[in-house]
Design a protein around this motif. Structure first.
Motif, PDB file in Angstrom:
ATOM      1  N   GLY A   1       1.019  -1.361  -0.037  1.00 48.84           N
ATOM      2  CA  GLY A   1       0.052  -0.013  -0.088  1.00 48.84           C
ATOM      3  C   GLY A   1       0.860   1.256  -0.128  1.00 48.84           C
ATOM      4  N   TRP A   2       0.341   2.305   0.008  1.00 49.66           N
ATOM      5  CA  TRP A   2       0.767   3.589   0.147  1.00 49.66           C
ATOM      6  C   TRP A   2       1.440   4.231   1.422  1.00 49.66           C
ATOM      7  CZ3 TRP A   2       2.588   5.078  -4.563  1.00 49.66           C
ATOM      8  CH2 TRP A   2       1.991   4.997  -5.467  1.00 49.66           C
ATOM      9  N   SER A   3       2.727   4.694   1.267  1.00 45.20           N
ATOM     10  CA  SER A   3       2.891   4.869   2.607  1.00 45.20           C
ATOM     11  C   SER A   3       2.396   5.854   3.376  1.00 45.20           C
ATOM     12  CB  SER A   3       4.577   5.687   2.481  1.00 45.20           C
ATOM     13  OG  SER A   3       4.390   6.568   1.705  1.00 45.20           O
ATOM     14  N   THR A   4       1.444   6.995   2.666  1.00 45.64           N
ATOM     15  CA  THR A   4       0.793   8.013   3.345  1.00 45.64           C
ATOM     16  C   THR A   4      -0.446   7.142   4.143  1.00 45.64           C
ATOM     17  OG1 THR A   4      -0.224   7.983   1.007  1.00 45.64           O
ATOM     18  CG2 THR A   4       1.137   9.819   1.549  1.00 45.64           C
ATOM     19  N   ASP A   5      -1.023   5.967   3.676  1.00 45.43           N
ATOM     20  CA  ASP A   5      -1.836   5.255   4.274  1.00 45.43           C
ATOM     21  C   ASP A   5      -1.345   4.353   5.413  1.00 45.43           C
ATOM     22  OD1 ASP A   5      -3.674   6.191   2.514  1.00 45.43           O
ATOM     23  OD2 ASP A   5      -3.416   4.579   1.069  1.00 45.43           O
ATOM     24  N   ILE A   6      -0.125   3.909   5.092  1.00 42.94           N
ATOM     25  CA  ILE A   6       0.346   2.970   6.075  1.00 42.94           C
ATOM     26  C   ILE A   6       0.967   3.593   7.168  1.00 42.94           C
ATOM     27  CG2 ILE A   6       2.123   1.081   6.155  1.00 42.94           C
ATOM     28  CD1 ILE A   6      -0.265   0.378   4.585  1.00 42.94           C
ATOM     29  N   ARG A   7       1.555   4.644   7.330  1.00 41.30           N
ATOM     30  CA  ARG A   7       2.286   5.285   8.299  1.00 41.30           C
ATOM     31  C   ARG A   7       1.367   5.173   9.496  1.00 41.30           C
ATOM     32  NH1 ARG A   7       5.131  10.638   6.824  1.00 41.30           N
ATOM     33  NH2 ARG A   7       5.129  10.856   9.020  1.00 41.30           N
ATOM     34  N   PRO A   8       0.225   6.017   9.496  1.00 36.76           N
ATOM     35  CA  PRO A   8      -0.751   5.913  10.773  1.00 36.76           C
ATOM     36  C   PRO A   8      -1.178   4.552  11.183  1.00 36.76           C
ATOM     37  CG  PRO A   8      -2.053   6.580   8.795  1.00 36.76           C
ATOM     38  CD  PRO A   8      -0.444   6.523   8.286  1.00 36.76           C
ATOM     39  N   ILE A   9      -1.128   3.610  10.127  1.00 35.33           N
ATOM     40  CA  ILE A   9      -1.890   2.187  10.615  1.00 35.33           C
ATOM     41  C   ILE A   9      -0.605   1.667  11.409  1.00 35.33           C
ATOM     42  CG2 ILE A   9      -2.089  -0.110   9.533  1.00 35.33           C
ATOM     43  CD1 ILE A   9      -4.350   1.851   9.306  1.00 35.33           C
ATOM     44  N   VAL A  10       0.666   1.630  11.127  1.00 37.80           N
ATOM     45  CA  VAL A  10       1.794   1.014  11.783  1.00 37.80           C
ATOM     46  C   VAL A  10       2.022   1.604  13.006  1.00 37.80           C
ATOM     47  CG1 VAL A  10       4.442   0.721  11.736  1.00 37.80           C
ATOM     48  CG2 VAL A  10       2.964   0.198   9.635  1.00 37.80           C
ATOM     49  N   ALA A  11       1.726   2.951  13.307  1.00 34.27           N
ATOM     50  CA  ALA A  11       1.662   3.587  14.656  1.00 34.27           C
ATOM     51  C   ALA A  11       0.682   3.110  15.442  1.00 34.27           C
ATOM     52  CB  ALA A  11       1.666   5.036  14.344  1.00 34.27           C
ATOM     53  N   GLN A  12      -0.548   2.779  14.744  1.00 35.59           N
ATOM     54  CA  GLN A  12      -1.705   2.157  15.781  1.00 35.59           C
ATOM     55  C   GLN A  12      -1.520   0.704  16.154  1.00 35.59           C
ATOM     56  OE1 GLN A  12      -5.408   2.875  13.801  1.00 35.59           O
ATOM     57  NE2 GLN A  12      -6.614   2.038  15.711  1.00 35.59           N
ATOM     58  N   TYR A  13      -0.993  -0.141  15.102  1.00 35.94           N
ATOM     59  CA  TYR A  13      -0.693  -1.284  15.248  1.00 35.94           C
ATOM     60  C   TYR A  13       0.568  -1.847  15.410  1.00 35.94           C
ATOM     61  CZ  TYR A  13      -5.757  -1.285  13.955  1.00 35.94           C
ATOM     62  OH  TYR A  13      -7.059  -1.214  14.115  1.00 35.94           O
ATOM     63  N   ARG A  14       0.980  -2.108  16.430  1.00 38.75           N
ATOM     64  CA  ARG A  14       2.525  -2.305  16.769  1.00 38.75           C
ATOM     65  C   ARG A  14       2.899  -3.552  16.526  1.00 38.75           C
ATOM     66  NH1 ARG A  14       4.796   2.305  17.541  1.00 38.75           N
ATOM     67  NH2 ARG A  14       3.947   3.754  19.221  1.00 38.75           N
ATOM     68  N   GLN A  15       1.909  -4.596  16.187  1.00 41.68           N
ATOM     69  CA  GLN A  15       2.314  -5.900  15.455  1.00 41.68           C
ATOM     70  C   GLN A  15       2.485  -5.772  13.937  1.00 41.68           C
ATOM     71  OE1 GLN A  15      -0.942  -4.842  16.422  1.00 41.68           O
ATOM     72  NE2 GLN A  15      -2.229  -6.244  15.390  1.00 41.68           N
ATOM     73  N   LEU A  16       2.308  -4.683  13.620  1.00 41.81           N
ATOM     74  CA  LEU A  16       2.764  -4.495  11.900  1.00 41.81           C
ATOM     75  C   LEU A  16       4.038  -3.719  11.746  1.00 41.81           C
ATOM     76  CD1 LEU A  16      -0.679  -3.568  10.626  1.00 41.81           C
ATOM     77  CD2 LEU A  16       0.175  -5.712  10.788  1.00 41.81           C
ATOM     78  N   LYS A  17       4.946  -4.348  10.757  1.00 41.27           N
ATOM     79  CA  LYS A  17       5.936  -3.408  10.439  1.00 41.27           C
ATOM     80  C   LYS A  17       5.852  -3.157   8.781  1.00 41.27           C
ATOM     81  CE  LYS A  17       9.182  -5.087  13.784  1.00 41.27           C
ATOM     82  NZ  LYS A  17      10.592  -5.524  14.237  1.00 41.27           N
ATOM     83  N   ALA A  18       6.391  -2.155   8.542  1.00 40.98           N
ATOM     84  CA  ALA A  18       6.797  -1.661   7.073  1.00 40.98           C
ATOM     85  C   ALA A  18       7.893  -1.357   6.632  1.00 40.98           C
ATOM     86  CB  ALA A  18       5.727  -0.232   6.871  1.00 40.98           C
ATOM     87  N   ILE A  19       8.308  -1.540   5.510  1.00 36.75           N
ATOM     88  CA  ILE A  19       9.559  -1.162   4.925  1.00 36.75           C
ATOM     89  C   ILE A  19       9.193  -0.742   3.370  1.00 36.75           C
ATOM     90  CG2 ILE A  19      10.839  -2.978   6.229  1.00 36.75           C
ATOM     91  CD1 ILE A  19      10.432  -4.074   2.604  1.00 36.75           C
ATOM     92  N   VAL A  20      10.441   0.075   2.968  1.00 34.38           N
ATOM     93  CA  VAL A  20      10.534   0.423   1.500  1.00 34.38           C
ATOM     94  C   VAL A  20      11.305  -0.660   0.801  1.00 34.38           C
ATOM     95  CG1 VAL A  20      11.264   2.039  -0.059  1.00 34.38           C
ATOM     96  CG2 VAL A  20      10.167   2.838   1.986  1.00 34.38           C
TER      97      VAL A  20
END
Length: 389
Positions: free
Chosen positions: A259-278
């Motif tokens: 997904g787009w980083s603009t959508d994912i950034r707040p999601i990762v901040a809310q759900y600590r069990q998720l991680k994101a990378i470029v």
């Protein structure tokens, strides 16, 4: 005595109100996506102005609504020319014409081709020369909306983002590895566990980027390794979703999504069990832009900007606004298209911002318009991919 003092106070209050009304003579009307104009950035804009301004913001839930609004304004303007007595913006159902509208770069070609927006005289913006060069290629277009070095400038940027991989950390802890590159999407243990965007250019672009090709390749099927990767991708994908892809990830139905980083950034901040990378080697980029709606046929020529216009546009790429935009808009400051502009802090780090490295940006692409024959190729490839689910 009391009555005289009261009257004097009322006169002074009325005079102050009149003075305030007289100084607040400028109004700036903005139409933008909901949640992308941080109050901190707007407050900084007002504070930087020499005179007060009335800032009227109309927000919409998605980019397609904003694009439709541009079309409505254009239709109203055409009706006004055919019926001189017709006031195109008198209807309560039609929003007042905005000075500036938020538009994603993917919609820019359609807005130009449909003559919904006007080109801009950007040389009057004092900070225009400070805008990083990569923006020139994206924003300079010919009359058909295709990139052109000699073309007019049709928009200015206010934030950008990029495709990222978001994944359930516990699932990958059990696997004993973590995703780092697009090629990982084809690993056998992820079969039936992946969510990809429901968008042909994005998915086919991911396949191209995984192999080191441009996401704007006019003939992707000419690469044999592309054909091989496309043929096996459907085995990996559980669902194609551009919006509702986080819940399956949280529930464990999928292990990885794109997904787009603009959508994912707040999601990762809310759900600590998720991680994101470029992911390596590079990714797809997307920018949100300010465009000027056309109100009549005279707007076909480049529009000269007022001092207030210039202040609004350049505010989004000022060095002093970099932190505010990057922290609170969920996107990245236009200055960070060159990552060396970042001064790292605990909050402002490439990891937290999902900012591609300089090496990744060299291998990344904004999606550019394709000729009609290439669009047909992409459409057929997409149908083939979806038909083999």
């Amino acid at each position: 005595m009391y009555r005289r003092n009261l009257l004097a106070g009322l006169v002074a209050l009325a005079a102050a109100q009149v003075a305030c009304q007289q100084t607040t003579t400028q109004t700036l009307r903005i139409a933008a996506l909901k949640g992308v104009l941080p109050p901190q950035v707007l407050s900084a804009f007002r504070a930087a102005l020499q005179t007060p301004v009335s800032l009227k913001v109309n927000t919409q839930i998605n980019a397609s609504v904003l694009f439709h609004q541009l079309q409505q304004w254009q239709t109203a303007a055409e009706q006004s020319q055919n019926q001189p007595s017709f006031n195109p913006f008198s209807s309560s159902r039609l929003a007042t014409l905005a000075d500036w509208v938020s538009l994603n770069d993917y919609w820019l070609v359609s807005a130009i081709q449909q003559e919904l927006i006007s080109p801009l005289v950007v040389e009057t913006i004092p900070q225009w020369s400070d805008l990083p060069k990569p923006w020139q290629r994206l924003l300079k277009r010919d009359g058909k909306g295709f990139p052109s070095r000699s073309g007019a400038v049709w928009a200015t940027p206010y934030r950008w983002g990029n495709l990222v991989i978001v994944y359930a950390n516990r699932s990958f802890e059990r696997l004993g590895w973590q995703p780092t590159q697009w090629q990982d999407l084809w690993k056998a243990e992820l079969a039936g566990r992946i969510s990809l965007p429901n968008h042909p250019r994005l998915v086919l672009g991911i396949v191209l980027k995984s192999l080191g090709y441009s996401a704007n390749d006019a003939a992707p099927e000419s690469h044999q390794d592309f054909e091989n990767a496309l043929n096996t991708l459907s085995e990996q994908v559980k669902v194609y979703a551009s919006d509702d892809y986080i819940q399956p990830l949280i529930q464990g139905d999928t292990w990885l999504a794109v997904g787009w980083s603009t959508d994912i950034r707040p999601i990762v901040a809310q759900y600590r069990q998720l991680k994101a990378i470029v992911p390596d080697p590079g990714t797809l980029l997307s920018a949100d832009l300010w465009v000027k709606p056309r109100s009549n046929d005279t707007d076909k020529d480049a529009i000269s900007l007022t001092e207030l216009d210039s202040s609004w546009l350049s505010h989004w790429w000022k060095p002093e606004t970099l932190t505010l935009v990057s922290l609170f808009s969920q996107g990245l400051s236009p200055l960070l298209i060159t990552p060396e502009a970042l001064t790292e802090t605990d909050e402002l780090s490439p990891t937290n911002l999902l900012l591609p490295s300089a090496a990744q940006l060299q291998q990344s692409d904004f999606l550019e318009p394709l000729p009609s024959e290439s669009i047909e190729r992409y459409t057929q490839l997409w149908k083939r991919l979806r038909g083999s689910e």
